[in-house]
Design a protein around this motif. Sequence first.
Motif, PDB file in Angstrom:
ATOM      1  N   LEU A 193      48.297  47.599  47.666  1.00 48.72           N
ATOM      2  CA  LEU A 193      47.636  46.441  48.242  1.00 48.72           C
ATOM      3  C   LEU A 193      48.663  45.476  48.814  1.00 48.72           C
ATOM      4  CD1 LEU A 193      45.034  45.764  45.424  1.00 48.72           C
ATOM      5  CD2 LEU A 193      44.606  46.855  47.629  1.00 48.72           C
ATOM      6  N   THR A 194      48.245  44.712  49.806  1.00 48.59           N
ATOM      7  CA  THR A 194      49.064  43.656  50.384  1.00 48.59           C
ATOM      8  C   THR A 194      48.295  42.345  50.295  1.00 48.59           C
ATOM      9  OG1 THR A 194      48.155  43.952  52.609  1.00 48.59           O
ATOM     10  CG2 THR A 194      50.075  45.313  52.013  1.00 48.59           C
ATOM     11  N   PHE A 195      48.961  41.235  50.638  1.00 45.97           N
ATOM     12  CA  PHE A 195      48.255  39.957  50.677  1.00 45.97           C
ATOM     13  C   PHE A 195      47.015  40.062  51.564  1.00 45.97           C
ATOM     14  CE2 PHE A 195      52.707  38.372  49.927  1.00 45.97           C
ATOM     15  CZ  PHE A 195      52.485  37.887  48.643  1.00 45.97           C
ATOM     16  N   GLU A 196      47.193  40.732  52.710  1.00 44.67           N
ATOM     17  CA  GLU A 196      46.100  40.820  53.681  1.00 44.67           C
ATOM     18  C   GLU A 196      44.954  41.697  53.170  1.00 44.67           C
ATOM     19  OE1 GLU A 196      49.840  39.644  55.548  1.00 44.67           O
ATOM     20  OE2 GLU A 196      49.305  41.408  54.339  1.00 44.67           O
ATOM     21  N   LEU A 251      49.888  30.193  42.121  1.00 47.49           N
ATOM     22  CA  LEU A 251      48.533  29.999  41.624  1.00 47.49           C
ATOM     23  C   LEU A 251      47.499  30.284  42.710  1.00 47.49           C
ATOM     24  CD1 LEU A 251      46.840  29.247  39.195  1.00 47.49           C
ATOM     25  CD2 LEU A 251      47.077  26.832  39.846  1.00 47.49           C
ATOM     26  N   THR A 252      47.826  29.945  43.943  1.00 48.57           N
ATOM     27  CA  THR A 252      46.941  30.288  45.061  1.00 48.57           C
ATOM     28  C   THR A 252      46.766  31.798  45.157  1.00 48.57           C
ATOM     29  OG1 THR A 252      47.535  28.316  46.322  1.00 48.57           O
ATOM     30  CG2 THR A 252      46.666  30.179  47.563  1.00 48.57           C
ATOM     31  N   PHE A 253      47.868  32.530  44.970  1.00 47.47           N
ATOM     32  CA  PHE A 253      47.803  33.991  45.034  1.00 47.47           C
ATOM     33  C   PHE A 253      46.986  34.562  43.881  1.00 47.47           C
ATOM     34  CE2 PHE A 253      49.626  37.971  43.352  1.00 47.47           C
ATOM     35  CZ  PHE A 253      49.204  38.826  44.362  1.00 47.47           C
ATOM     36  N   THR A 254      47.277  34.142  42.648  1.00 45.21           N
ATOM     37  CA  THR A 254      46.562  34.718  41.512  1.00 45.21           C
ATOM     38  C   THR A 254      45.079  34.369  41.546  1.00 45.21           C
ATOM     39  OG1 THR A 254      47.235  32.835  40.118  1.00 45.21           O
ATOM     40  CG2 THR A 254      48.588  34.837  40.012  1.00 45.21           C
ATOM     41  N   ARG A 255      44.743  33.199  42.065  1.00 52.27           N
ATOM     42  CA  ARG A 255      43.328  32.868  42.212  1.00 52.27           C
ATOM     43  C   ARG A 255      42.665  33.726  43.284  1.00 52.27           C
ATOM     44  NH1 ARG A 255      43.976  26.282  41.511  1.00 52.27           N
ATOM     45  NH2 ARG A 255      43.585  26.258  39.248  1.00 52.27           N
ATOM     46  N   MET A 256      43.410  34.053  44.347  1.00 50.77           N
ATOM     47  CA  MET A 256      42.857  34.914  45.384  1.00 50.77           C
ATOM     48  C   MET A 256      42.571  36.305  44.836  1.00 50.77           C
ATOM     49  SD  MET A 256      44.485  36.291  48.982  1.00 50.77           S
ATOM     50  CE  MET A 256      45.661  37.342  48.135  1.00 50.77           C
ATOM     51  N   THR A 257      43.503  36.851  44.047  1.00 55.84           N
ATOM     52  CA  THR A 257      43.266  38.183  43.477  1.00 55.84           C
ATOM     53  C   THR A 257      42.086  38.154  42.511  1.00 55.84           C
ATOM     54  OG1 THR A 257      44.871  37.852  41.668  1.00 55.84           O
ATOM     55  CG2 THR A 257      45.702  38.794  43.727  1.00 55.84           C
ATOM     56  N   GLY A 258      41.970  37.081  41.753  1.00 55.32           N
ATOM     57  CA  GLY A 258      40.804  36.937  40.879  1.00 55.32           C
ATOM     58  C   GLY A 258      39.515  36.830  41.661  1.00 55.32           C
ATOM     59  N   ASP A 259      39.586  36.214  42.846  1.00 55.52           N
ATOM     60  CA  ASP A 259      38.395  36.091  43.685  1.00 55.52           C
ATOM     61  C   ASP A 259      37.906  37.457  44.166  1.00 55.52           C
ATOM     62  OD1 ASP A 259      38.140  33.370  43.440  1.00 55.52           O
ATOM     63  OD2 ASP A 259      39.178  32.902  45.318  1.00 55.52           O
ATOM     64  N   LEU A 260      38.811  38.425  44.310  1.00 61.57           N
ATOM     65  CA  LEU A 260      38.381  39.783  44.657  1.00 61.57           C
ATOM     66  C   LEU A 260      37.500  40.348  43.553  1.00 61.57           C
ATOM     67  CD1 LEU A 260      38.274  42.492  46.077  1.00 61.57           C
ATOM     68  CD2 LEU A 260      40.584  42.980  45.196  1.00 61.57           C
ATOM     69  N   VAL A 261      37.911  40.183  42.305  1.00 58.26           N
ATOM     70  CA  VAL A 261      37.104  40.666  41.180  1.00 58.26           C
ATOM     71  C   VAL A 261      35.768  39.934  41.137  1.00 58.26           C
ATOM     72  CG1 VAL A 261      36.970  40.850  38.671  1.00 58.26           C
ATOM     73  CG2 VAL A 261      39.114  41.379  39.851  1.00 58.26           C
ATOM     74  N   LYS A 262      35.786  38.619  41.321  1.00 54.83           N
ATOM     75  CA  LYS A 262      34.530  37.856  41.333  1.00 54.83           C
ATOM     76  C   LYS A 262      33.604  38.353  42.435  1.00 54.83           C
ATOM     77  CE  LYS A 262      36.574  33.518  39.635  1.00 54.83           C
ATOM     78  NZ  LYS A 262      36.872  32.106  40.008  1.00 54.83           N
ATOM     79  N   ALA A 263      34.171  38.674  43.596  1.00 58.40           N
ATOM     80  CA  ALA A 263      33.359  39.152  44.717  1.00 58.40           C
ATOM     81  C   ALA A 263      32.761  40.525  44.405  1.00 58.40           C
ATOM     82  CB  ALA A 263      34.202  39.215  45.992  1.00 58.40           C
ATOM     83  N   MET A 264      33.542  41.389  43.755  1.00 54.74           N
ATOM     84  CA  MET A 264      33.020  42.705  43.370  1.00 54.74           C
ATOM     85  C   MET A 264      31.904  42.575  42.353  1.00 54.74           C
ATOM     86  SD  MET A 264      36.542  44.982  43.134  1.00 54.74           S
ATOM     87  CE  MET A 264      35.664  46.510  42.720  1.00 54.74           C
ATOM     88  N   ARG A 265      32.079  41.684  41.372  1.00 58.61           N
ATOM     89  CA  ARG A 265      31.042  41.505  40.365  1.00 58.61           C
ATOM     90  C   ARG A 265      29.812  40.795  40.944  1.00 58.61           C
ATOM     91  NH1 ARG A 265      30.994  45.097  38.421  1.00 58.61           N
ATOM     92  NH2 ARG A 265      29.468  44.296  36.951  1.00 58.61           N
ATOM     93  N   GLY A 266      30.027  39.939  41.948  1.00 64.81           N
ATOM     94  CA  GLY A 266      28.916  39.237  42.579  1.00 64.81           C
ATOM     95  C   GLY A 266      28.218  40.047  43.648  1.00 64.81           C
ATOM     96  N   CYS A 267      28.845  41.086  44.130  1.00 66.49           N
ATOM     97  CA  CYS A 267      28.245  41.979  45.121  1.00 66.49           C
ATOM     98  C   CYS A 267      27.040  42.680  44.495  1.00 66.49           C
ATOM     99  CB  CYS A 267      29.308  42.987  45.571  1.00 66.49           C
ATOM    100  SG  CYS A 267      28.692  44.477  46.354  1.00 66.49           S
ATOM    101  N   PRO A 268      25.842  42.595  45.084  1.00 61.82           N
ATOM    102  CA  PRO A 268      24.649  43.139  44.425  1.00 61.82           C
ATOM    103  C   PRO A 268      24.591  44.659  44.385  1.00 61.82           C
ATOM    104  CG  PRO A 268      24.104  42.296  46.600  1.00 61.82           C
ATOM    105  CD  PRO A 268      25.520  41.882  46.339  1.00 61.82           C
ATOM    106  N   GLN A 269      25.325  45.326  45.278  1.00 64.64           N
ATOM    107  CA  GLN A 269      25.288  46.782  45.318  1.00 64.64           C
ATOM    108  C   GLN A 269      26.124  47.390  44.187  1.00 64.64           C
ATOM    109  OE1 GLN A 269      26.107  44.793  47.846  1.00 64.64           O
ATOM    110  NE2 GLN A 269      24.995  45.350  49.713  1.00 64.64           N
TER     111      GLN A 269
END
Length: 283
Positions: free
Chosen positions: A47-50, A102-120
């Motif tokens: 994975l990369t930042f992008e 902290l901006t980076f670690t919160r962004m990576t955590g946001d990926l997990v939140k998005a996966m868990r929030g994704c209804p599919q």
Amino acid sequence: MSRTMDSHLLAGNRRDAAGLAPKHFGWRIEDKVGVVTLDRPERKNPLTFESYAELRDLFRLLAQADDVRAVVMQGAGENFCSGGDVHEIIGPLTKMTMPDLLTFTRMTGDLVKAMRGCPQPIISAIDGVCAGAGAIIAMSSDLRIGTARSKVAFLFSRVGLAGCDMGACTMLPRIIGQGRASELLFTGRSMSGDEALAWGFYNRIARSDDLHAHAVGWAAELAAGPTFGHAMTKRMLHQEWAMGVDEAIESEAQAQAICMMTQDFHRAYAAFAAKAKPVFEGD
């Protein structure tokens, strides 16, 4: 509940995912199944930042997508994901200030939140190396299919970090148990495919040459089911982690009553009465 929506409700709340063209990973839709392919096989798909940010945005968008009913995560070639790219992520992180880290670690955590929030429902198809953030992506999926040769490693301790990354200390123990999760997070050692199946991290094992077809086939079965009901199941599985039993029972009573208002519920009853197989439409 009609599938026809007023234009003012449709605008900004529903969109198709078929036209998406991510720059940092592969994306296609196979008969209502969205397939994400981490596509840097020469480096074991790091994975990369992008790619972190683009994956986060994809899963957020899927909450509004009607043309995708299940998702498969996979890696190109013979590996799933080797985690954060050593040169493109790890190196730059050593030069950052605390606010940027902290901006980076919160962004990576946001990926997990998005996966868990994704209804599919999300199925990870795991072959070869599945390490670091790759293991987190697999963990954050709803279901996992592995191969006997795969190796899953939450290797943060091996690079001088804590095992508490992107929700691992709360999610992994719920999947494989506190003691087993503690072992993997403290030691950073690899979990074999057979071990992952025995411990409950994998739901199924497949041959490497059959992994993609197995994952997409399973996802297609889920996609043919009651979409609204599956989304509610996923939401309740996530929300009830923090609930007591009485609160969970009440929440499920409300959730099930809502599902009983859907056309899919009525279709299922009509099909049962007619001794036919129901065809779910997702409404």
